[in-house]
Design a protein around this motif. Structure first.
Motif, mmCIF file in Angstrom:
data_model
loop_
_atom_site.group_PDB
_atom_site.id
_atom_site.type_symbol
_atom_site.label_atom_id
_atom_site.label_comp_id
_atom_site.label_asym_id
_atom_site.label_seq_id
_atom_site.Cartn_x
_atom_site.Cartn_y
_atom_site.Cartn_z
ATOM 1 N N ARG A 1 4.994 6.821 -4.763
ATOM 2 C CA ARG A 1 3.947 6.056 -4.066
ATOM 3 C C ARG A 1 3.123 7.001 -3.196
ATOM 4 N NH1 ARG A 1 3.084 3.385 0.912
ATOM 5 N NH2 ARG A 1 2.387 1.198 0.774
ATOM 6 N N TYR A 2 1.819 6.976 -3.417
ATOM 7 C CA TYR A 2 0.893 7.769 -2.600
ATOM 8 C C TYR A 2 0.134 6.826 -1.681
ATOM 9 C CZ TYR A 2 -3.240 10.393 -1.213
ATOM 10 O OH TYR A 2 -4.256 10.974 -0.476
ATOM 11 N N ASP A 3 0.176 7.089 -0.369
ATOM 12 C CA ASP A 3 -0.492 6.271 0.630
ATOM 13 C C ASP A 3 -1.856 6.880 0.937
ATOM 14 O OD1 ASP A 3 -1.360 4.968 2.979
ATOM 15 O OD2 ASP A 3 0.699 4.604 3.630
ATOM 16 N N GLU A 4 -2.929 6.140 0.670
ATOM 17 C CA GLU A 4 -4.272 6.662 0.936
ATOM 18 C C GLU A 4 -4.555 6.836 2.419
ATOM 19 O OE1 GLU A 4 -7.385 5.483 -2.620
ATOM 20 O OE2 GLU A 4 -7.213 4.159 -0.886
ATOM 21 N N LEU B 1 -2.560 16.277 -4.797
ATOM 22 C CA LEU B 1 -1.938 15.422 -3.799
ATOM 23 C C LEU B 1 -0.423 15.546 -3.775
ATOM 24 C CD1 LEU B 1 -4.046 12.212 -4.526
ATOM 25 C CD2 LEU B 1 -4.533 14.041 -2.881
ATOM 26 N N TYR B 2 0.158 15.935 -4.936
ATOM 27 C CA TYR B 2 1.611 16.038 -5.023
ATOM 28 C C TYR B 2 1.965 16.856 -6.248
ATOM 29 C CZ TYR B 2 6.532 14.677 -5.423
ATOM 30 O OH TYR B 2 7.896 14.690 -5.518
ATOM 31 N N GLY C 1 -1.919 10.089 3.258
ATOM 32 C CA GLY C 1 -1.594 11.095 2.258
ATOM 33 C C GLY C 1 -0.120 11.284 2.011
ATOM 34 N N HIS C 2 0.702 10.392 2.557
ATOM 35 C CA HIS C 2 2.148 10.536 2.409
ATOM 36 C C HIS C 2 2.601 10.087 1.030
ATOM 37 C CE1 HIS C 2 6.358 10.673 3.536
ATOM 38 N NE2 HIS C 2 6.514 9.421 3.157
ATOM 39 N N VAL C 3 3.532 10.831 0.443
ATOM 40 C CA VAL C 3 4.136 10.469 -0.839
ATOM 41 C C VAL C 3 5.610 10.144 -0.612
ATOM 42 C CG1 VAL C 3 4.780 11.264 -3.148
ATOM 43 C CG2 VAL C 3 2.530 11.835 -2.204
ATOM 44 N N TYR D 1 -2.680 1.972 -1.728
ATOM 45 C CA TYR D 1 -1.717 2.953 -2.227
ATOM 46 C C TYR D 1 -1.717 2.965 -3.745
ATOM 47 C CZ TYR D 1 1.567 -1.002 -2.825
ATOM 48 O OH TYR D 1 2.170 -2.185 -3.182
ATOM 49 N N SER E 1 -6.632 14.091 -7.428
ATOM 50 C CA SER E 1 -7.703 13.107 -7.308
ATOM 51 C C SER E 1 -9.022 13.838 -7.129
ATOM 52 C CB SER E 1 -7.469 12.155 -6.127
ATOM 53 O OG SER E 1 -7.781 12.776 -4.895
ATOM 54 N N TYR F 1 -7.902 9.013 -9.708
ATOM 55 C CA TYR F 1 -6.565 9.597 -9.631
ATOM 56 C C TYR F 1 -6.186 10.111 -11.017
ATOM 57 C CZ TYR F 1 -5.855 7.642 -4.976
ATOM 58 O OH TYR F 1 -5.952 7.359 -3.634
#
Length: 304
Positions: free
Chosen positions: A57-60, A26-27, A63-65, A44, A293, A284
Motif C-alpha cells: 500500500r502506497y499512501d499519497e 516510490l518503492y 509517501g509511506h509504503v 492510496y 509514478s 502509477y
C-alpha cells in the motif's frame, strides 16, 4: 543533462506529457510488481508483489509504503468495485475475491462448468457491477507465482461474473494467454491483451478489441495493436480512449486508431499501470521490482 524519459513518436503525444516531470521511484524490493488499483477516497494505491505473496500500500499523503496483506495467495490483478471494495485475482487459490469493508473476504469465482479456474490474472469492473477477468495459466505453470498444477479447463479464457446471480460465464475462448483488459470510456468496446508470446515466438503479443453488445456478449474481435517491445501485459484507458500499456521498455501510449504515439521509458520491464492522484493525471507504473509514478498533463485521464 539527463536524457528525457519520453519518446515522442507522434505529435499527439507531446501534449499529453510534461517534459519537466520526472519519473519517481516510490518503492523497490518487489520480485514482480503487478495489479495496481487506486482508492480515491483514501488517496492510496494497492498493488501485488506476486512471488512474495503480498500486497503493498502506497499512501499519497506522506509517501509511506506498508504491507497491506500477507499472504495474498499470490494475488495478481486488482480492481475497485462500484462501492469502493477491492476485487482481486489470486493465483495460488485460483479464485477471484472481494475484500469487504470489514476486511472479510467473499469468494466470487473458483470454477467454470465444474472445472477449477487456472489462475485468474487481471480484472475490471463494468458500470453495471459485472466483473470481467482473464484466466491464463501463469499461476499454475510453476511454483514461483502460485502453485504448479495441471489445467482442468485445458485452455485460457475470459470470463464475466454476473452482478446479481454471481454466475460465471465464458465470454471469449480464442486466446492463447488472455491478460490485461479494460473497457472503452463508453463501455461499448473491451480491449484484451494476449501474451501468448511467453509460451512461444509464434504466439501473439498484441491487444485485441471487441464490440460489447447490450447482452454483454463480445463480437467482432480484431487485432488493435501489436507490441513492438516484449508484450502488452496490463493497461489502462483514459477518458479520451487512449491506451496506456505496459511493455518491455516502459509504457506505450496508443491512440484510438491503434497508432503508437509515444513511450515513457522505464528502467525495468513494466507489468501494469494505473491512474491516480487528485486529477487522475498521476500514472502509477509497476516495474519488475519497483513502483514508479509520473505526472502527466491534466488531459482528463481517469481510472477505468
Amino acid at each position: 543533462m539527463m536524457q528525457s524519459p519520453y519518446e515522442i513518436i507522434d505529435e499527439r503525444f507531446r501534449w499529453l506529457i510534461n517534459p519537466t516531470a520526472r519519473i519517481e521511484k516510490l518503492y523497490d524490493g518487489c520480485r514482480w510488481a503487478e495489479g495496481p488499483a487506486y482508492f480515491a477516497a483514501g488517496k492510496y494505491l494497492l498493488w501485488s508483489d506476486i512471488p512474495n505473496s503480498r500486497m503493498l500500500r502506497y499512501d499519497e499523503n506522506d509517501g509511506h509504503v506498508s504491507v497491506f496483506r500477507v499472504p495474498s495467495h499470490h494475488s495478481n490483478g486488482n480492481a475497485v468495485d462500484l462501492t469502493g471494495r477491492l476485487i482481486s485475482c489470486e493465483h495460488h487459490t485460483r479464485r477471484v475475491t472481494r475484500t469487504n469493508y470489514d476486511g472479510s473476504i467473499t469468494i466470487l469465482a473458483t470454477h467454470h462448468e465444474g472445472k477449477r479456474l487456472n489462475s485468474p490474472n487481471d480484472v475490471v469492473v463494468k458500470s453495471d457491477g459485472s466483473i470481467w477477468f482473464t484466466d491464463p495459466t501463469y499461476g499454475i505453470d510453476s511454483d514461483y507465482e502460485g502453485g504448479r498444477a495441471e489445467s482442468e479447463i485445458g485452455a485460457s479464457h475470459v470470463y464475466r461474473i454476473d452482478p446479481l446471480s454471481g454466475e460465471v460465464t465464458r465470454v471469449a475462448d480464442d486466446f492463447v494467454k488472455p491478460n490485461g483488459l479494460a473497457f472503452s470510456p463508453d463501455e461499448t468496446k473491451l480491449y484484451i491483451s494476449d501474451t501468448g508470446r511467453t509460451h512461444g515466438d509464434h504466439h501473439p503479443a498484441h491487444i485485441r478489441v471487441f464490440d460489447v453488445s447490450s447482452e454483454s456478449r463480445l463480437r467482432d474481435g480484431r487485432v488493435f495493436a501489436e507490441c513492438t517491445s516484449g508484450i502488452f501485459d496490463g493497461f489502462r484507458i483514459d477518458e479520451r480512449g487512449r491506451i496506456w500499456s505496459s511493455a518491455q521498455d516502459g509504457v506505450h501510449c496508443i491512440e484510438t486508431d491503434g497508432t503508437l504515439i509515444g513511450k515513457i521509458r522505464v528502467p525495468e520491464t513494466v507489468a501494469n499501470v494505473c491512474f491516480g492522484g487528485l486529477h487522475r493525471n498521476r500514472l502509477y507504473i509497476c516495474g519488475t521490482t519497483s513502483l514508479y509514478s509520473v505526472y502527466l498533463f491534466d488531459n482528463g485521464t481517469r481510472t477505468i
